[in-house]
Write a protein that holds these residues in place. Structure first.
Motif, short mmCIF file in Angstrom:
data_model
loop_
_atom_site.label_atom_id
_atom_site.label_comp_id
_atom_site.label_asym_id
_atom_site.label_seq_id
_atom_site.Cartn_x
_atom_site.Cartn_y
_atom_site.Cartn_z
N LEU A 158 1.84 -19.71 3.54
CA LEU A 158 1.67 -19.69 2.09
C LEU A 158 0.85 -18.46 1.75
CD1 LEU A 158 0.78 -23.46 1.49
CD2 LEU A 158 3.00 -22.34 1.20
N VAL A 159 1.40 -17.63 0.87
CA VAL A 159 0.74 -16.38 0.48
C VAL A 159 0.34 -16.50 -0.99
CG1 VAL A 159 0.95 -13.87 0.34
CG2 VAL A 159 2.26 -15.14 2.09
N PRO A 160 -0.95 -16.74 -1.28
CA PRO A 160 -1.37 -16.85 -2.68
C PRO A 160 -1.10 -15.55 -3.43
CG PRO A 160 -3.08 -17.68 -1.21
CD PRO A 160 -2.06 -16.99 -0.35
N LEU A 161 -0.49 -15.69 -4.60
CA LEU A 161 -0.22 -14.52 -5.44
C LEU A 161 -1.43 -14.26 -6.34
CD1 LEU A 161 3.50 -15.22 -6.45
CD2 LEU A 161 2.61 -13.95 -4.48
N ALA A 162 -1.57 -13.00 -6.74
CA ALA A 162 -2.68 -12.61 -7.61
C ALA A 162 -2.29 -12.82 -9.07
CB ALA A 162 -3.04 -11.15 -7.36
N PRO A 163 -3.18 -13.39 -9.87
CA PRO A 163 -4.54 -13.79 -9.53
C PRO A 163 -4.59 -15.15 -8.84
CG PRO A 163 -4.12 -14.17 -11.86
CD PRO A 163 -2.89 -13.53 -11.30
N ALA A 164 -5.35 -15.22 -7.75
CA ALA A 164 -5.54 -16.47 -7.02
C ALA A 164 -6.83 -17.14 -7.49
CB ALA A 164 -5.60 -16.20 -5.51
N PRO A 165 -6.98 -18.44 -7.25
CA PRO A 165 -8.23 -19.10 -7.65
C PRO A 165 -9.43 -18.47 -6.95
CG PRO A 165 -6.55 -20.71 -7.09
CD PRO A 165 -6.02 -19.37 -6.68
N PRO A 166 -10.61 -18.55 -7.54
CA PRO A 166 -11.81 -17.98 -6.91
C PRO A 166 -11.99 -18.51 -5.49
CG PRO A 166 -12.30 -18.70 -9.14
CD PRO A 166 -10.91 -19.18 -8.83
N GLY A 167 -12.33 -17.60 -4.59
CA GLY A 167 -12.58 -17.99 -3.21
C GLY A 167 -11.36 -18.02 -2.33
N ILE A 168 -10.17 -17.81 -2.90
CA ILE A 168 -8.93 -17.78 -2.11
C ILE A 168 -8.35 -16.37 -2.23
CG2 ILE A 168 -6.59 -18.69 -1.87
CD1 ILE A 168 -7.63 -21.35 -2.92
N ALA A 169 -8.22 -15.72 -1.08
CA ALA A 169 -7.76 -14.32 -1.09
C ALA A 169 -6.27 -14.26 -1.40
CB ALA A 169 -8.04 -13.69 0.27
N SER A 170 -5.92 -13.43 -2.36
CA SER A 170 -4.50 -13.24 -2.66
C SER A 170 -3.89 -12.31 -1.62
CB SER A 170 -4.31 -12.68 -4.07
OG SER A 170 -5.00 -11.47 -4.21
N HIS A 171 -2.60 -12.48 -1.43
CA HIS A 171 -1.81 -11.66 -0.50
C HIS A 171 -2.26 -11.77 0.95
CE1 HIS A 171 0.63 -10.03 -3.64
NE2 HIS A 171 -0.47 -9.86 -4.35
N ARG A 172 -2.95 -12.83 1.28
CA ARG A 172 -3.31 -13.09 2.68
C ARG A 172 -2.54 -14.32 3.13
NH1 ARG A 172 -8.83 -15.46 4.91
NH2 ARG A 172 -8.17 -15.69 7.04
#
Length: 199
Positions: A158-172
């Motif tokens: 699962l690759v969080p897209l930007a903007p991601a919730p605080p504390g969760i790195a996007s694109h990682r």
């Protein structure tokens, strides 16, 4: 390795082409990026759009449901918007156009995924309770991307897209087995200490 982009249902693609070809067929105004686009517009990279339900602990396991297909809309050499379709009683139908940061972020995440050594089937997974959208890289390239319900495998990414919730790195990229419990923990209300009875 190239991603194994699943084919979209033909009626979903036709509904997007009709919406692009006839501005009067769409009830709401086109987003500014589409209105400003020069030349022909074409839909590409269809991705099944799933929503994660029940992530808040309730005694039932979370589940995903397929809510539509999202197409990126290209104008020349740029992606300018996206078009969403939904499943209705009459079949797949155009829903709306959208723009914003998730469009560029989706493209970046897809490029990152194409550089990986493993082959994945890309999907989108929304977590409404966190206002979060992820690129879901399914580790089962021959799976039916249009399943009404499916859960990420522990080995899926699962690759969080930007903007991601605080504390969760996007694109990682995160393994689903690692990220889903973290999201559940974030949404678990804190325990309220019981006050002692007055003497």
């Amino acid at each position: 390795m190239p991603l194994l982009v699943p084919p979209a249902p033909a009626p979903a693609l036709r509904s997007v082409l009709a919406a692009l070809g006839s501005p009067t067929a769409v009830r709401e105004a086109r987003p500014p990026a589409l209105r400003a686009a020069q030349g022909p517009l074409s839909p590409e990279f269809p991705l099944p759009f799933h929503v994660l339900d029940g992530i808040i602990p309730s005694g039932r396991p979370p589940r995903t449901r397929l809510t539509g297909w999202r197409f990126l809309i290209r104008s020349g050499d740029r992606t300018v918007a996206a078009a969403d379709t939904v499943l209705t009683a009459d079949g797949w139908a155009f829903s709306h156009f959208c723009e914003g940061p998730y469009i560029a972020s989706s493209q970046l995440a897809m490029r990152q995924a194409e550089a990986m050594t493993a082959r994945y089937q890309p999907r989108l997974l929304s977590v409404p309770e966190l206002y979060m959208l992820t690129l879901w890289l399914h580790d089962g390239p021959v799976a039916d991307a249009g399943e009404p319900e499916a859960m990420p495998l522990p080995t899926d990414l699962l690759v969080p897209l930007a903007p991601a919730p605080p504390g969760i790195a996007s694109h990682r990229p995160h393994r689903a087995a690692d990220l889903l419990p973290l999201l559940t923990h974030r949404l678990t209300p804190p325990a309220v200490p019981l006050l002692s009875q007055p003497a």
